[in-house]
Design an enzyme around this catalytic site. Structure first.
Site, PDB file in Angstrom:
ATOM      1  N   ILE A 240      34.581  80.128 -26.055  1.00 34.13           N
ATOM      2  CA  ILE A 240      35.034  80.721 -27.316  1.00 34.13           C
ATOM      3  C   ILE A 240      34.835  79.602 -28.336  1.00 34.13           C
ATOM      4  O   ILE A 240      35.656  78.693 -28.442  1.00 34.13           O
ATOM      5  CB  ILE A 240      36.494  81.179 -27.258  1.00 34.13           C
ATOM      6  CG1 ILE A 240      36.656  82.288 -26.217  1.00 34.13           C
ATOM      7  CG2 ILE A 240      36.964  81.673 -28.633  1.00 34.13           C
ATOM      8  CD1 ILE A 240      38.084  82.778 -26.058  1.00 34.13           C
ATOM      9  N   PRO A 241      33.722  79.619 -29.063  1.00 34.32           N
ATOM     10  CA  PRO A 241      33.254  78.429 -29.776  1.00 34.32           C
ATOM     11  C   PRO A 241      33.969  78.143 -31.093  1.00 34.32           C
ATOM     12  O   PRO A 241      33.380  78.230 -32.192  1.00 34.32           O
ATOM     13  CB  PRO A 241      31.770  78.733 -29.994  1.00 34.32           C
ATOM     14  CG  PRO A 241      31.697  80.221 -30.072  1.00 34.32           C
ATOM     15  CD  PRO A 241      32.755  80.732 -29.139  1.00 34.32           C
ATOM     16  N   CYS A 242      35.244  77.770 -30.985  1.00 36.51           N
ATOM     17  CA  CYS A 242      35.986  77.430 -32.198  1.00 36.51           C
ATOM     18  C   CYS A 242      35.450  76.155 -32.839  1.00 36.51           C
ATOM     19  O   CYS A 242      35.778  75.858 -33.993  1.00 36.51           O
ATOM     20  CB  CYS A 242      37.475  77.291 -31.889  1.00 36.51           C
ATOM     21  SG  CYS A 242      37.873  76.201 -30.522  1.00 36.51           S
ATOM     22  N   HIS A 243      34.595  75.418 -32.116  1.00 37.94           N
ATOM     23  CA  HIS A 243      33.973  74.224 -32.702  1.00 37.94           C
ATOM     24  C   HIS A 243      33.010  74.582 -33.831  1.00 37.94           C
ATOM     25  O   HIS A 243      32.618  73.711 -34.606  1.00 37.94           O
ATOM     26  CB  HIS A 243      33.229  73.431 -31.624  1.00 37.94           C
ATOM     27  CG  HIS A 243      32.188  74.220 -30.898  1.00 37.94           C
ATOM     28  ND1 HIS A 243      32.454  74.928 -29.747  1.00 37.94           N
ATOM     29  CD2 HIS A 243      30.869  74.427 -31.171  1.00 37.94           C
ATOM     30  CE1 HIS A 243      31.349  75.525 -29.333  1.00 37.94           C
ATOM     31  NE2 HIS A 243      30.376  75.248 -30.182  1.00 37.94           N
TER      32      HIS A 243
END
Length: 277
Positions: A240-243
């Protein structure tokens, strides 16, 4: 995942910290190499092996000007993807990751009768604790503290589940190798949180989005602050690419596992996207 790759990350992380601290000065390769106690040749080799690009190009990718430019084009990228019925371009794990939310009943019973396997694994961004069920991955957190503390976070999420320690390295290989394997995620959150996480899963590898753009994407244009809270609540790192979420002024912003790791992941994705073009 090659153990040397993790060691390379530790060296690269020190270099990234130095670059970020001296970005306005645009330090030379020799200055960066001196800081991490390597020759220029060895730093160039290790950095390029890890990131796929040189320290100089990585430094260029870290500039706020690049971030602002990417933010300007993000709406267009999302619009194009929506128009053709796709959630992304298919690079890395895009279109190969799917999310399934726990039902309200499953979330309410706190994991009763749920069997969760977990373990430590090496990744390109350091050690991670990964948890998974028969239905998919439910936890991935990078470890900058005692591993037992991270495992405790997983167990606190599902206090009634049965936990079994297992070999997580094959899971890590599947996640980070870009092998094309289908990856399924099991998430537990509010309807709003799940909408935010799904929007991030459906973003493009190497793409950067502001909190406002994510809010607009999920149909809640005034909910930027709530988006920030949902991003901070994510316990499945990288997948879950919150970056990919940064501040509207181009600043990298905060990250649950450290802003230097956030920059490292962004640069790693951007390098692989460039390599595929």
């Amino acid at each position: 995942m090659n153990i040397s790759q993790q060691r390379h990350y530790e060296t690269v992380e020190k270099a990234i910290v130095y670059i970020r601290q001296h970005l306005q000065h645009q330090p030379s390769l020799s200055e960066i190499a001196e800081h991490v106690h390597l020759s220029e040749f060895h730093l160039q080799r290790i950095f390029t092996e890890w990131a796929g690009i040189s320290p100089k190009r990585f430094m260029q990718s870290m500039t706020k000007q690049r971030a602002l430019q990417v933010l300007k084009t993000s709406d267009t990228l999302l619009e194009v993807a929506d128009n053709v019925g796709l959630s992304g371009t298919g690079r890395l794990h895009d279109l190969l990751v799917s999310c399934e939310a726990m039902t309200p009943g499953e979330a309410k019973n706190l994991g009763a009768e749920l069997v969760i396997k977990y373990g430590c694994a090496t990744t390109p961004f350091g050690t991670a604790v990964i948890g998974w069920t028969e239905r998919g991955i439910c936890f991935l957190q990078f470890v900058d503290q005692d591993v037992s503390q991270t495992v405790a976070i997983l167990q606190q999420q599902w206090p009634l589940a049965s936990f079994h320690q297992s070999d997580a390295q094959p899971i890590s290989e599947s996640v980070f190798s870009g092998s094309g394997n289908k990856i399924h995620l099991i998430v537990k959150g509010t309807n709003f949180q799940v909408k935010v996480w799904e929007a991030l899963v459906n973003s493009q590898s190497g793409q950067l989005l502001s909190y406002a753009q994510v809010a607009q994407k999920i149909g809640s244009p005034k909910a930027s602050r709530a988006v920030g809270s949902a991003v901070a609540s994510n316990t499945i790192g990288f997948l879950i690419p919150c970056h990919r979420v940064i501040r509207g002024d181009g600043d990298v912003g905060q990250f649950r596992w450290g802003s230097d790791r956030k920059v490292a992941i962004q640069g790693w994705e951007a390098a692989r996207m460039d390599a595929n073009n």
